[in-house]
Enzyme design. Structure first.
Site, short mmCIF file in Angstrom:
data_model
loop_
_atom_site.label_atom_id
_atom_site.label_comp_id
_atom_site.label_asym_id
_atom_site.label_seq_id
_atom_site.Cartn_x
_atom_site.Cartn_y
_atom_site.Cartn_z
N LYS A 13 13.53 37.27 42.59
CA LYS A 13 12.73 37.93 41.54
C LYS A 13 11.49 38.59 42.13
O LYS A 13 11.19 39.73 41.82
CB LYS A 13 12.27 36.92 40.47
CG LYS A 13 13.38 36.37 39.60
CD LYS A 13 12.83 35.61 38.41
CE LYS A 13 11.98 34.41 38.80
NZ LYS A 13 12.71 33.34 39.52
N ARG A 161 6.10 28.30 51.12
CA ARG A 161 5.46 27.75 49.92
C ARG A 161 5.58 26.23 49.86
O ARG A 161 6.60 25.68 50.24
CB ARG A 161 6.14 28.33 48.67
CG ARG A 161 5.55 29.64 48.24
CD ARG A 161 6.35 30.31 47.17
NE ARG A 161 6.74 29.48 46.03
CZ ARG A 161 7.26 29.96 44.91
NH1 ARG A 161 7.41 31.26 44.78
NH2 ARG A 161 7.60 29.17 43.94
N ARG A 172 12.89 22.29 40.29
CA ARG A 172 12.75 23.66 39.75
C ARG A 172 14.06 24.15 39.16
O ARG A 172 14.08 24.82 38.12
CB ARG A 172 12.25 24.61 40.85
CG ARG A 172 10.74 24.45 41.09
CD ARG A 172 10.31 24.97 42.43
NE ARG A 172 10.48 26.39 42.59
CZ ARG A 172 10.55 27.01 43.78
NH1 ARG A 172 10.49 26.31 44.89
NH2 ARG A 172 10.68 28.31 43.82
#
Ligand code: AMP
Length: 219
Positions: A13, A161, A172
């Site tokens: 994304k 990250r 997630r």
């Protein structure tokens, strides 16, 4: 154009949003990037969001919706925007509808990036982000930088990250299936959904996305 981008973590994304926003000359609004900027600036909002993010959980709506709304009402977003990572549940989708109605505007489309789950895990494990700009995204295998750990676009340092760990990724994905996936049906019912495969090279997916959005516009 006013577009929402949805898809599981690791669908690309951020990468697609960066290119699409540039191509369509609209700002890229990523709630994940906004949270990360707050965390690196040490704001109270960042402190609150960090624990949720590191665990792979969604940040509560009370915090998220206000932050997204403030950003959407900035002057650069007056004629369009690309929302990346917002909305992420039905409550946020309904809040977004209210914000749009208040402004007398509508969405042009919701682009859903589809990718198989085993591919998601591979993508996330190799993902590297630029410290200067979270939309500069690389992958150690699929999209490696020219020089290890250095951003091709601005020379910034690349990092992994803190929520790209196996445990956080598992959470997630669960959050995505239980909370975010229902918004796909919500937007399909409104005739806004455009689904494309996110497999292939970055440029191929971008072309597919632009083609699908244009088709939607003329449909
Ligand atoms: P992203 O950069 O879009 O992958 O987002 C990273 C993390 O930020 C997510 O796993 C959530 O913890 C948080 N986050 C981003 N956007 C939202 C949102 N719309 N609602 C709740 N949490 C969010």
């Amino acid at each position: 154009m006013r577009i929402v981008l949805v898809g599981p973590p690791g669908a690309g994304k951020g990468t697609q949003a960066h290119v699409l926003a540039k191509t369509l000359s609209i700002p890229h609004i990523s709630t994940g990037d906004l949270f990360r900027a707050n965390i690196s600036q040490g704001t109270p909002l960042g402190l609150e969001a960090k624990a949720y993010m590191d665990a792979g959980r969604l940040v509560p709506d009370e915090v998220t919706i206000g932050m997204a709304k403030d950003r959407m009402l900035q002057p650069d977003a007056e004629n369009g925007f690309l929302l990346d990572g917002f909305p992420r549940n039905l409550g946020q989708a309904k809040a977004l509808d209210e914000i749009l109605a208040e402004q007398g505007i509508v969405l042009d489309g919701v682009l859903d990036l589809e990718v198989p789950e085993d591919e998601v895990v591979k993508r996330i494990a190799g993902r590297r982000l630029c410290r200067n700009d979270g939309s500069h995204v690389f992958h150690v295998v699929y999209n490696p930088p020219k020089v290890d750990d250095v951003c091709d676009e601005c020379g910034g340092e690349l990092y992994q990250r803190s929520d790209d760990t196996e445990e956080a990724v598992r959470v997630r994905l669960e959050e995505y299936h239980s909370k975010t996936e229902p918004i796909i049906g919500y937007y399909a019912d409104q005739g806004l959904l455009v689904t494309i495969s996110a497999l292939g090279k970055v440029g191929e997916v971008t072309e597919r996305a632009i083609g699908a959005l244009e088709q939607k516009k003329t449909a």
